[in-house]
Design an enzyme around this catalytic site. Structure first.
Site, PDB file in Angstrom:
ATOM      1  N   LYS A   1       0.847  -1.197   0.000  1.00 19.31           N
ATOM      2  CA  LYS A   1       0.000   0.000   0.000  1.00 19.31           C
ATOM      3  C   LYS A   1       0.881   1.245   0.000  1.00 19.31           C
ATOM      4  O   LYS A   1       1.746   1.415   0.863  1.00 19.31           O
ATOM      5  CB  LYS A   1      -0.902  -0.008   1.234  1.00 19.31           C
ATOM      6  CG  LYS A   1      -1.747   1.263   1.395  1.00 19.31           C
ATOM      7  CD  LYS A   1      -2.525   1.233   2.707  1.00 19.31           C
ATOM      8  CE  LYS A   1      -3.221   2.569   2.976  1.00 19.31           C
ATOM      9  NZ  LYS A   1      -3.916   2.580   4.278  1.00 19.31           N
TER      10      LYS A   1
ATOM     11  N   ASP B   1      -2.834  10.604   3.250  1.00 13.27           N
ATOM     12  CA  ASP B   1      -4.235  10.207   3.375  1.00 13.27           C
ATOM     13  C   ASP B   1      -5.003  11.247   4.189  1.00 13.27           C
ATOM     14  O   ASP B   1      -4.936  11.268   5.415  1.00 13.27           O
ATOM     15  CB  ASP B   1      -4.339   8.842   4.054  1.00 13.27           C
ATOM     16  CG  ASP B   1      -5.778   8.360   4.165  1.00 13.27           C
ATOM     17  OD1 ASP B   1      -6.636   8.916   3.449  1.00 13.27           O
ATOM     18  OD2 ASP B   1      -6.030   7.439   4.954  1.00 13.27           O
TER      19      ASP B   1
ATOM     20  N   LYS C   1     -10.720  13.084   7.410  1.00 16.91           N
ATOM     21  CA  LYS C   1     -10.246  12.807   8.761  1.00 16.91           C
ATOM     22  C   LYS C   1     -10.263  14.088   9.588  1.00 16.91           C
ATOM     23  O   LYS C   1     -10.129  15.187   9.033  1.00 16.91           O
ATOM     24  CB  LYS C   1      -8.794  12.298   8.723  1.00 16.91           C
ATOM     25  CG  LYS C   1      -8.572  10.945   8.087  1.00 16.91           C
ATOM     26  CD  LYS C   1      -7.092  10.604   8.099  1.00 16.91           C
ATOM     27  CE  LYS C   1      -6.808   9.289   7.404  1.00 16.91           C
ATOM     28  NZ  LYS C   1      -7.290   8.133   8.167  1.00 16.91           N
TER      29      LYS C   1
ATOM     30  N   ASP D   1       1.396   6.533   5.392  1.00 20.36           N
ATOM     31  CA  ASP D   1       0.443   5.570   4.852  1.00 20.36           C
ATOM     32  C   ASP D   1       0.950   4.859   3.600  1.00 20.36           C
ATOM     33  O   ASP D   1       0.235   4.060   3.004  1.00 20.36           O
ATOM     34  CB  ASP D   1      -0.901   6.256   4.570  1.00 20.36           C
ATOM     35  CG  ASP D   1      -2.092   5.346   4.832  1.00 20.36           C
ATOM     36  OD1 ASP D   1      -1.910   4.326   5.509  1.00 20.36           O
ATOM     37  OD2 ASP D   1      -3.191   5.667   4.359  1.00 20.36           O
TER      38      ASP D   1
ATOM     39  N   ASP E   1     -12.393   7.055   3.209  1.00 16.47           N
ATOM     40  CA  ASP E   1     -11.217   6.895   4.065  1.00 16.47           C
ATOM     41  C   ASP E   1     -10.825   5.427   4.211  1.00 16.47           C
ATOM     42  O   ASP E   1      -9.847   5.116   4.883  1.00 16.47           O
ATOM     43  CB  ASP E   1     -11.484   7.516   5.445  1.00 16.47           C
ATOM     44  CG  ASP E   1     -10.209   7.709   6.248  1.00 16.47           C
ATOM     45  OD1 ASP E   1      -9.126   7.793   5.622  1.00 16.47           O
ATOM     46  OD2 ASP E   1     -10.279   7.769   7.496  1.00 16.47           O
TER      47      ASP E   1
ATOM     48  N   GLU F   1      -9.601   3.721   1.782  1.00 10.97           N
ATOM     49  CA  GLU F   1      -9.068   3.769   0.416  1.00 10.97           C
ATOM     50  C   GLU F   1      -7.926   2.793   0.177  1.00 10.97           C
ATOM     51  O   GLU F   1      -7.700   2.344  -0.948  1.00 10.97           O
ATOM     52  CB  GLU F   1      -8.606   5.193   0.075  1.00 10.97           C
ATOM     53  CG  GLU F   1      -7.194   5.577   0.520  1.00 10.97           C
ATOM     54  CD  GLU F   1      -6.979   5.496   2.026  1.00 10.97           C
ATOM     55  OE1 GLU F   1      -5.847   5.181   2.434  1.00 10.97           O
ATOM     56  OE2 GLU F   1      -7.921   5.729   2.798  1.00 10.97           O
TER      57      GLU F   1
ATOM     58  N   ARG G   1      -7.498  -0.297   0.921  1.00  9.64           N
ATOM     59  CA  ARG G   1      -7.926  -1.610   0.424  1.00  9.64           C
ATOM     60  C   ARG G   1      -8.324  -1.545  -1.047  1.00  9.64           C
ATOM     61  O   ARG G   1      -8.294  -2.566  -1.742  1.00  9.64           O
ATOM     62  CB  ARG G   1      -9.067  -2.139   1.289  1.00  9.64           C
ATOM     63  CG  ARG G   1     -10.344  -1.319   1.247  1.00  9.64           C
ATOM     64  CD  ARG G   1     -11.257  -1.607   2.428  1.00  9.64           C
ATOM     65  NE  ARG G   1     -10.698  -1.119   3.690  1.00  9.64           N
ATOM     66  CZ  ARG G   1     -11.257  -1.299   4.883  1.00  9.64           C
ATOM     67  NH1 ARG G   1     -12.394  -1.956   4.975  1.00  9.64           N
ATOM     68  NH2 ARG G   1     -10.684  -0.847   5.965  1.00  9.64           N
TER      69      ARG G   1
END
Length: 504
Positions: free
Chosen positions: A264, A269, A276, A287, A346, A348, A350
């Protein structure tokens, strides 16, 4: 270009013949108080010191480092006592040696040459000391104006009776390679999102791959859209800095096993339109740690010359809110054709990982491992120092065994089948959100949907959630610095070595 730590590592049998700036000796916590664990050392001065540990207030606790004046017996300006923790056996565990060496080298910043006279009688123990030193010699200074901000230890000598053994040079070289790989991962994680975004991440991957037997392919936003990578395209739509998919291949001629790694790489993010809170964004430059891990693990495998084929898929995007961003209720088509309803922008990571897993599966590897800072639920379940591993029993257990050997903390978690129906969607094949409780497990079950088949059987797969351990928000400890940690690189390399050993 990343400037990786180039720690010079050698070995010696006799500490009296080593000219150094600091000589490091271990102190352990024995049943009757602190005890000097001097390995191959001797001498009257150290014997006298051993009797004075309690008076000096030295406990032997992990991370305790005390400096004392050097003596005429040793060619060192200072004697450094490093805590090695509780003594429970004849010899300290390898991980205790790693942590003690790393803690000493980390806290001796500004010292040029350090001799590590820890209790390391075997090649394996000496390698653990060297590895800890390589991990401890790290500083992130790319944006510091002070010239001495990165004045880390430049050279170490591992004092060990095994100094003359033929296998030791290769073991020390492996330690140096792992140190460079972990430290490069840390630097990628530490880079601010103003400087590290999908395009520059791809360029850095190319730079790091130079002079190694690997092939690198980069798909830009136009190619991603054309080829049907709906997860990457959808997540990246809200940013002015478009997504990338980087494929890195290491394929030696004698390879008997084919391994795929998916990482990933959300370079920042914000949560997208499901924004967030401000405090939730402060660490979100990390991230992309999964992509940094799989890249540098593969490069380490290539530098070590491991005889297996490895392909790493770096799923890179920036998740931002804008008039172009994906919305809750949007439906996207993942590479390979499955559709996903986005209930929360959020969630995202996956989505980009789904693209990577599907693409990696199309090449039918013998095993598939993904690495991601995927869920806050991982930290709720296991805290900030223990990563989770989920998936098929065989790969999951092999990853856990490799992590134990590497000295990294991973814990196997289940994938309860009763959670799968919570991912059902009314309008698509599945939704990107499911059951609230057990969110780490539900996220892994979502990823499992995109693991393909080989010869009619599901590809053996494991998912590593490193959300907490990838980024240290607290004080440094052992060989672990503040911020980026590089966790999982050593586990993946150890796993690959184990796969090679089993393949014969």
């Amino acid at each position: 270009m990343i400037k990786t730590t180039e720690l010079k590592i050698n070995a010696a049998k006799d500490p009296r013949k080593v000219r150094c700036d600091a000589l490091v000796v271990a102190v352990g916590q024995g049943p009757d108080g602190p005890k000097l664990v001097d390995g191959s050392l001797g001498g009257k001065a150290l014997q006298a010191l051993s009797r004075s540990l309690g008076v000096l207030g030295i406990t032997g606790a992990a991370d305790e480092v005390r400096r004392l004046p050097g003596t005429d017996e040793f060619h060192a300006e200072v004697i450094v006592l490093v805590g090695i923790g509780r003594l429970s056996g004849a010899e300290p565990a390898e991980e205790n040696l790693r942590r003690a060496a790393g803690s000493a080298v980390r806290q001796l910043r500004g010292t040029g040459h350090v001799a590590l006279a820890l209790p390391a009688a075997s090649v394996r123990a000496a390698a653990a000391v060297a590895e800890g030193a390589a991990l401890g010699a790290y500083a992130y200074t790319e944006h510091r104006s002070a010239k001495d901000a990165g004045d880390v230890v430049a050279a170490v000598t591992v004092v060990t009776p095994a100094a003359g053994e033929k296998s030791l040079p290769a073991a020390l070289e492996r330690a140096a390679i792992l140190g460079r790989a972990v430290n490069a991962t840390r630097t990628l994680v530490n880079r601010p999102p103003s400087h590290l975004y999908p395009e520059t991440f791809a360029a850095t991957a190319r730079d790091l791959s130079k002079n190694l037997p690997v092939k690198l392919t980069v798909l830009d936003e136009e190619q991603l859209a054309k080829d049907g990578y709906g997860g990457l395209v959808g997540v990246g739509k809200g940013s002015s800095r478009p997504p990338r998919l980087v494929k890195v291949e290491y394929a030696p001629a004698r390879a008997k096993v084919k391994l795929a790694l998916v990482g990933k790489g959300i370079t920042f993010d914000s949560g997208g339109l499901s924004l967030k809170p401000a405090t939730g964004m402060t660490t979100m430059k990390c991230d992309m740690a999964g992509a940094a891990v799989v890249l540098n693990a593969l490069l380490a495998m290539a530098e070590l010359g491991l005889p297996l084929k490895v392909t790493a898929w770096l799923c890179l995007a920036e998740n931002m809110p804008s008039g172009h961003a994906q919305r809750p209720s949007d439906v996207m088509t993942i590479f390979g054709g499955k559709t996903v309803e986005v209930l929360n922008t959020d969630a995202e990571g996956r989505l980009v990982m789904a693209d990577g897993l599907a693409a990696a599966s199309a090449e039918e590897p013998d095993a598939l491992i993904d690495v991601a800072t995927l869920t806050g639920a991982q930290m709720v379940a296991l805290g900030s120092r223990v990563s989770a591993v989920m998936g098929d029993d065989g790969v999951r257990d092999a990853v856990k065994a490799a992590a134990d050997r590497a000295g990294e903390l991973f814990w196997p978690m289940p994938l309860p089948e009763e959670l799968r129906p919570s991912l059902d969607s009314q309008v698509a094949d599945l939704a990107n959100m499911g059951e609230k409780f057990g969110g780490m497990l539900t996220a892994a079950i979502f990823l499992r949907e995109f693991v393909g088949e080989s010869n009619g059987r599901k590809i053996p797969w494991a998912h590593l959630d490193i959300a907490g351990p990838a980024f240290n928000e607290g004080a440094p400890y052992g060989y672990t610095p503040k911020e980026g940690t590089g966790v999982a690189v050593r586990t993946l390399v150890a796993y690959a070595e184990d796969v090679v050993a089993r393949a014969g």
